[in-house]
Scaffold this motif. Structure first.
Motif, PDB file in Angstrom:
ATOM      1  N   UNK A 190       0.824  -1.210   0.000  1.00 25.01           N
ATOM      2  CA  UNK A 190       0.000   0.000   0.000  1.00 25.01           C
ATOM      3  C   UNK A 190       0.859   1.262   0.000  1.00 25.01           C
ATOM      4  N   UNK A 191       2.079   1.123   0.490  1.00 24.19           N
ATOM      5  CA  UNK A 191       2.992   2.266   0.520  1.00 24.19           C
ATOM      6  C   UNK A 191       3.741   2.408  -0.807  1.00 24.19           C
ATOM      7  N   UNK A 192       4.153   1.296  -1.396  1.00 20.76           N
ATOM      8  CA  UNK A 192       5.042   1.326  -2.561  1.00 20.76           C
ATOM      9  C   UNK A 192       4.310   1.385  -3.899  1.00 20.76           C
ATOM     10  N   UNK A 193       3.244   0.604  -4.055  1.00 21.53           N
ATOM     11  CA  UNK A 193       2.563   0.542  -5.348  1.00 21.53           C
ATOM     12  C   UNK A 193       2.014   1.898  -5.794  1.00 21.53           C
ATOM     13  N   UNK A 194       1.381   2.682  -4.917  1.00 21.28           N
ATOM     14  CA  UNK A 194       0.892   4.002  -5.358  1.00 21.28           C
ATOM     15  C   UNK A 194       1.994   4.898  -5.902  1.00 21.28           C
ATOM     16  N   UNK A 195       3.212   4.731  -5.408  1.00 20.44           N
ATOM     17  CA  UNK A 195       4.317   5.552  -5.909  1.00 20.44           C
ATOM     18  C   UNK A 195       4.588   5.253  -7.384  1.00 20.44           C
ATOM     19  N   UNK A 196       4.538   3.965  -7.750  1.00 18.14           N
ATOM     20  CA  UNK A 196       4.735   3.590  -9.152  1.00 18.14           C
ATOM     21  C   UNK A 196       3.584   4.124 -10.000  1.00 18.14           C
ATOM     22  N   UNK A 197       2.368   3.936  -9.509  1.00 18.01           N
ATOM     23  CA  UNK A 197       1.186   4.408 -10.249  1.00 18.01           C
ATOM     24  C   UNK A 197       1.262   5.915 -10.459  1.00 18.01           C
ATOM     25  N   UNK A 198       1.628   6.650  -9.424  1.00 14.16           N
ATOM     26  CA  UNK A 198       1.718   8.108  -9.531  1.00 14.16           C
ATOM     27  C   UNK A 198       2.818   8.538 -10.503  1.00 14.16           C
ATOM     28  N   UNK A 199       3.931   7.797 -10.505  1.00 17.74           N
ATOM     29  CA  UNK A 199       5.016   8.115 -11.438  1.00 17.74           C
ATOM     30  C   UNK A 199       4.532   7.939 -12.885  1.00 17.74           C
ATOM     31  N   UNK A 200       3.820   6.848 -13.133  1.00 20.16           N
ATOM     32  CA  UNK A 200       3.307   6.572 -14.479  1.00 20.16           C
ATOM     33  C   UNK A 200       2.339   7.675 -14.906  1.00 20.16           C
ATOM     34  N   UNK A 201       1.451   8.066 -14.016  1.00 21.15           N
ATOM     35  CA  UNK A 201       0.470   9.104 -14.349  1.00 21.15           C
ATOM     36  C   UNK A 201       1.140  10.458 -14.561  1.00 21.15           C
ATOM     37  N   UNK A 202       2.095  10.785 -13.681  1.00 19.73           N
ATOM     38  CA  UNK A 202       2.766  12.078 -13.773  1.00 19.73           C
ATOM     39  C   UNK A 202       3.530  12.226 -15.078  1.00 19.73           C
ATOM     40  N   UNK A 203       3.977  11.105 -15.641  1.00 25.11           N
ATOM     41  CA  UNK A 203       4.759  11.152 -16.878  1.00 25.11           C
ATOM     42  C   UNK A 203       3.939  10.747 -18.106  1.00 25.11           C
ATOM     43  N   UNK A 204       2.624  10.668 -17.914  1.00 26.37           N
ATOM     44  CA  UNK A 204       1.697  10.364 -19.022  1.00 26.37           C
ATOM     45  C   UNK A 204       2.111   9.115 -19.792  1.00 26.37           C
ATOM     46  N   UNK A 205       2.502   8.084 -19.056  1.00 29.84           N
ATOM     47  CA  UNK A 205       2.918   6.817 -19.659  1.00 29.84           C
ATOM     48  C   UNK A 205       1.690   5.948 -19.906  1.00 29.84           C
ATOM     49  N   UNK A 206       1.569   5.427 -21.099  1.00 34.54           N
ATOM     50  CA  UNK A 206       0.422   4.588 -21.448  1.00 34.54           C
ATOM     51  C   UNK A 206       0.547   3.219 -20.792  1.00 34.54           C
ATOM     52  N   UNK A 207      -0.472   2.816 -20.080  1.00 34.73           N
ATOM     53  CA  UNK A 207      -0.446   1.524 -19.393  1.00 34.73           C
ATOM     54  C   UNK A 207      -1.076   0.443 -20.260  1.00 34.73           C
ATOM     55  N   UNK A 208      -0.768  -0.804 -19.928  1.00 34.81           N
ATOM     56  CA  UNK A 208      -1.245  -1.931 -20.729  1.00 34.81           C
ATOM     57  C   UNK A 208      -2.039  -2.929 -19.884  1.00 34.81           C
ATOM     58  N   UNK A 209      -2.578  -2.479 -18.767  1.00 32.69           N
ATOM     59  CA  UNK A 209      -3.329  -3.384 -17.913  1.00 32.69           C
ATOM     60  C   UNK A 209      -3.257  -2.949 -16.463  1.00 32.69           C
ATOM     61  N   UNK A 210      -3.859  -3.719 -15.574  1.00 37.49           N
ATOM     62  CA  UNK A 210      -3.872  -3.368 -14.155  1.00 37.49           C
ATOM     63  C   UNK A 210      -2.517  -3.623 -13.493  1.00 37.49           C
ATOM     64  N   UNK A 211      -2.243  -2.950 -12.386  1.00 37.76           N
ATOM     65  CA  UNK A 211      -0.973  -3.144 -11.681  1.00 37.76           C
ATOM     66  C   UNK A 211      -0.874  -4.549 -11.087  1.00 37.76           C
ATOM     67  N   UNK A 212       0.351  -4.960 -10.828  1.00 43.15           N
ATOM     68  CA  UNK A 212       0.551  -6.292 -10.252  1.00 43.15           C
ATOM     69  C   UNK A 212       1.783  -6.301  -9.358  1.00 43.15           C
ATOM     70  N   UNK A 213       1.849  -7.328  -8.538  1.00 42.90           N
ATOM     71  CA  UNK A 213       3.004  -7.575  -7.678  1.00 42.90           C
ATOM     72  C   UNK A 213       3.697  -8.836  -8.171  1.00 42.90           C
ATOM     73  N   UNK A 214       5.019  -8.777  -8.249  1.00 44.65           N
ATOM     74  CA  UNK A 214       5.795  -9.969  -8.595  1.00 44.65           C
ATOM     75  C   UNK A 214       6.626 -10.344  -7.371  1.00 44.65           C
ATOM     76  N   UNK A 215       6.294 -11.492  -6.777  1.00 49.73           N
ATOM     77  CA  UNK A 215       7.002 -11.931  -5.568  1.00 49.73           C
ATOM     78  C   UNK A 215       8.295 -12.644  -5.955  1.00 49.73           C
TER      79      UNK A 215
END
Length: 340
Positions: free
Chosen positions: A213-238
């Motif tokens: 909950x702390x780390x994933x929003x940072x990635x999402x916000x970075x993608x949005x702030x840089x107008x990067x086109x996404x290709x699907x929902x976020x995921x975690x890779x363990x």
């Protein structure tokens, strides 16, 4: 005859006295009850606004389960209504206006008498709970209603306990609904892989959810702030799950259409090659993910499959919890890579 007068005269005085007492009672009433429910305001509002849901928690239907209900269209939102008929008479409730997720204003009418105003409010508390307020008020009370009120201990005594019971049942229904979940095994599938932007995090196993909950929003916000086109929902890779040492390492990822050169060293670009995997879908609160992973591993063992030592082991968040306030609606996909 004389003795009859002695009986009737006091009775007449009593009736006159009662009539005067009733007549001077207030011409209005206001009954309000509140309850704190451990659920988002939106979830509770969505339940109350659909009148068909009332069958599960209405205190009056609990008292009179044989009541005959007739619904008008629509059953939710402004102008939704239903009629009831039981051994005490008939009545109806109609939604007059709403402020989504915040207030509901309704009319409640008994027989042909003037309707009373029924109001709801849903106020979220700082700790994520909701204060639900249920109010019934009326002006110009009919004389017969006043008489009933006097002999019943007042309108608060008539409606108050019902409101308390209704809110108690609403609480239990909403909380139980939020706990519903389903785990389905989809079997072996081919994950398409692809590019993604990620950051890496580590924590104790008990703290993984908090760290995500702390780390994933940072990635999402970075993608949005840089107008990067996404290709699907976020995921975690363990990458590592060490129960013996209570340690986990994982990446928080957002898939992209193509390789992206990042400008911040905290966010990197990765690529997953297409891989064969066992897929499991959890619909419901992510608190049930442990069970979903265990069922996925049990499926692998039962079917003679072998998990890939180096993964990937993905947890894909299909639904955004911000847009789906009820955890019962959350969808999470699990992919465990298996050897060819």
């Amino acid at each position: 005859m004389k003795s009859l007068k002695y009986i009737l005269f006091p009775l007449l005085i009593f009736i006159i006295g009662i009539s005067i007492y009733v007549a001077v009672q207030p011409n209005s009433f206001d009954v309000t009850r509140e309850r704190i429910i451990e659920a988002p305001a939106t979830v509770i509002y969505n339940n109350v606004i659909d009148l068909k849901n009332w069958e599960a928690w209405s205190p009056w239907l609990e008292k009179n389960p044989e009541s005959k209900l007739t619904y008008a269209e629509p059953t939710t939102g402004v102008d939704a209504s239903f009629l009831w008929e039981d051994d005490e008479g008939t009545g109806n409730i109609k939604t007059r206006s709403t402020t989504p997720n915040n207030t509901i204003e309704q009319d409640m009418q008994f027989e042909d008498y003037n309707p009373s105003n029924m109001n709801w409010s849903f106020t979220e508390t700082p700790d994520g709970q909701t204060k639900v307020t249920w109010q019934l008020k009326a002006d110009h009370i009919p004389f017969m209603f006043k008489i009933y009120s006097v002999f019943s201990g007042g309108f608060d005594n008539i409606f108050g306990p019902d409101f308390e019971r209704g809110l108690e049942k609403l609480d239990s229904v909403v909380v139980a609904d939020m706990k519903k979940y389903n785990i389905s095994i989809k079997g072996v599938t081919q994950h398409s892989g692809g590019f993604y932007i990620y950051n890496t995090a580590s924590s104790k196993i008990n703290d993984v959810e908090t760290k995500i909950k702390e780390s994933l929003p940072k990635v999402i916000n970075y993608v949005r702030a840089n107008s990067i086109t996404t290709a699907g929902p976020p995921f975690i890779n363990y990458l590592k799950w060490d129960t013996e040492n209570n340690a986990a390492i994982f990446t928080c990822c957002v898939p992209t259409n193509s390789q992206v050169i990042t400008t911040d060293e905290n966010f990197l670009t990765g690529q997953l090659e297409s891989f064969r995997a066992v897929k499991v879908i959890l619909k419901g609160n992510r608190s049930n993910l442990k069970e979903a992973w265990e069922k996925a591993e049990a499926y692998i063992n039962k079917n003679g499959l072998e998990a890939s030592e180096n993964g990937p082991n993905l947890e894909t968040y299909v639904t955004d919890y911000m847009n789906f306030p009820n955890p019962a609606d959350w969808v999470t996909e699990i992919y465990i890579a298996i050897k060819e």
